[in-house]
Design a protein around this motif. Structure first.
Motif, PDB file in Angstrom:
ATOM      1  N   ALA A  68       0.826  -1.213   0.000  1.00 24.42           N
ATOM      2  CA  ALA A  68       0.000   0.000   0.000  1.00 24.42           C
ATOM      3  C   ALA A  68       0.859   1.262   0.000  1.00 24.42           C
ATOM      4  O   ALA A  68       0.525   2.241  -0.686  1.00 24.42           O
ATOM      5  CB  ALA A  68      -0.944  -0.009   1.203  1.00 24.42           C
ATOM      6  N   GLU A  69       1.989   1.240   0.701  1.00 24.36           N
ATOM      7  CA  GLU A  69       2.825   2.444   0.761  1.00 24.36           C
ATOM      8  C   GLU A  69       3.560   2.720  -0.556  1.00 24.36           C
ATOM      9  O   GLU A  69       4.164   3.773  -0.720  1.00 24.36           O
ATOM     10  CB  GLU A  69       3.809   2.373   1.936  1.00 24.36           C
ATOM     11  N   ALA A  70       3.508   1.805  -1.523  1.00 23.83           N
ATOM     12  CA  ALA A  70       4.153   2.002  -2.833  1.00 23.83           C
ATOM     13  C   ALA A  70       3.126   2.317  -3.921  1.00 23.83           C
ATOM     14  O   ALA A  70       3.396   2.122  -5.098  1.00 23.83           O
ATOM     15  CB  ALA A  70       4.976   0.768  -3.189  1.00 23.83           C
ATOM     16  N   HIS A  71       1.967   2.821  -3.545  1.00 22.41           N
ATOM     17  CA  HIS A  71       0.897   3.074  -4.523  1.00 22.41           C
ATOM     18  C   HIS A  71       1.312   4.052  -5.611  1.00 22.41           C
ATOM     19  O   HIS A  71       0.740   4.045  -6.701  1.00 22.41           O
ATOM     20  CB  HIS A  71      -0.372   3.558  -3.818  1.00 22.41           C
ATOM     21  N   ALA A  72       2.320   4.860  -5.379  1.00 24.63           N
ATOM     22  CA  ALA A  72       2.764   5.833  -6.383  1.00 24.63           C
ATOM     23  C   ALA A  72       3.339   5.145  -7.624  1.00 24.63           C
ATOM     24  O   ALA A  72       3.461   5.780  -8.678  1.00 24.63           O
ATOM     25  CB  ALA A  72       3.799   6.770  -5.770  1.00 24.63           C
ATOM     26  N   TYR A  73       3.663   3.858  -7.531  1.00 27.80           N
ATOM     27  CA  TYR A  73       4.260   3.138  -8.659  1.00 27.80           C
ATOM     28  C   TYR A  73       3.240   2.432  -9.552  1.00 27.80           C
ATOM     29  O   TYR A  73       3.611   1.821 -10.551  1.00 27.80           O
ATOM     30  CB  TYR A  73       5.289   2.128  -8.145  1.00 27.80           C
ATOM     31  N   VAL A  74       1.982   2.521  -9.207  1.00 23.20           N
ATOM     32  CA  VAL A  74       0.949   1.815  -9.975  1.00 23.20           C
ATOM     33  C   VAL A  74       0.915   2.323 -11.412  1.00 23.20           C
ATOM     34  O   VAL A  74       0.883   1.528 -12.361  1.00 23.20           O
ATOM     35  CB  VAL A  74      -0.435   1.952  -9.314  1.00 23.20           C
ATOM     36  N   ASP A  75       0.924   3.637 -11.606  1.00 23.73           N
ATOM     37  CA  ASP A  75       0.867   4.186 -12.972  1.00 23.73           C
ATOM     38  C   ASP A  75       2.020   3.682 -13.827  1.00 23.73           C
ATOM     39  O   ASP A  75       1.827   3.321 -14.994  1.00 23.73           O
ATOM     40  CB  ASP A  75       0.873   5.717 -12.939  1.00 23.73           C
ATOM     41  N   ALA A  76       3.225   3.635 -13.264  1.00 26.64           N
ATOM     42  CA  ALA A  76       4.392   3.168 -14.020  1.00 26.64           C
ATOM     43  C   ALA A  76       4.244   1.688 -14.382  1.00 26.64           C
ATOM     44  O   ALA A  76       4.583   1.287 -15.502  1.00 26.64           O
ATOM     45  CB  ALA A  76       5.667   3.385 -13.208  1.00 26.64           C
TER      46      ALA A  76
ATOM     47  N   LEU B  84      -1.501  -4.296  -3.660  1.00 23.28           N
ATOM     48  CA  LEU B  84      -2.133  -4.443  -4.974  1.00 23.28           C
ATOM     49  C   LEU B  84      -1.267  -5.421  -5.758  1.00 23.28           C
ATOM     50  O   LEU B  84      -0.045  -5.267  -5.816  1.00 23.28           O
ATOM     51  CB  LEU B  84      -2.195  -3.098  -5.698  1.00 23.28           C
ATOM     52  N   GLN B  85      -1.883  -6.457  -6.317  1.00 17.93           N
ATOM     53  CA  GLN B  85      -1.147  -7.458  -7.090  1.00 17.93           C
ATOM     54  C   GLN B  85      -1.405  -7.204  -8.573  1.00 17.93           C
ATOM     55  O   GLN B  85      -2.560  -7.091  -8.996  1.00 17.93           O
ATOM     56  CB  GLN B  85      -1.632  -8.865  -6.725  1.00 17.93           C
TER      57      GLN B  85
END
Length: 150
Positions: free
Chosen positions: A22-30, A46-47
């Motif tokens: 959850a704390e790495a949500h900023a990488y979802v777009d990439a 998120l998987q």
């Protein structure tokens, strides 16, 4: 991300699973821009997955079946224990009579689920003696499959 994908392809990898806490949500777009697709999410992560070959992905889909149980509890007079539905997700079922039961927790087997649900709903201690019926249907809650064991 792109160099890692190239290295994995070069090494003969075919499927990649990417779990973002959850704390790495900023990488979802990439990840999505790199071709990853959503697989499932929990409160903690998120998987995502990416199938590398240019063929349809055979990677397993997200969990798609809910498991519920109903307990047929019979007393010494051969009477069957029923409960009245107090809170129903369906207005049509509100107030109806049913077997005590409910949904299995993750990793819980039928015997443990039915014992827990009967106790929660009635206070009666019960144990699994056998399976009376099994129903499997599709397109139920959240569009998922459903297994119901009595």
């Amino acid at each position: 991300m792109h160099s890692a994908l190239q290295a994995w392809e070069g090494a003969g990898k075919r499927g990649v699973w990417l779990r973002l806490p959850a704390e790495a949500h900023a990488y979802v777009d990439a990840a999505v821009a790199a071709g990853f697709e959503y697989h499932h999410a929990t409160a903690g992560y998120l998987q995502l997955t990416r199938w590398l070959p240019p063929t349809p992905s055979p990677l397993p889909r997200y969990a798609f079946t809910s498991v519920g149980v109903g307990g047929v509890v019979v007393n010494g007079k051969r009477e069957v224990l029923m409960v009245q539905e107090r809170v129903s997700p369906s207005k049509r079922m509100q107030g109806s009579w049913k077997l005590p039961g409910g949904l299995a927790e993750p990793g819980e087997d039928f015997a443990a689920t039915v014992a827990r649900e009967v106790a929660e709903e009635t206070g009666v201690r019960a144990e699994l003696d056998g399976v009376v019926s099994l129903r499997h249907s599709h397109g139920r809650r959240f569009g998922q499959s459903d297994v119901y064991v009595i």
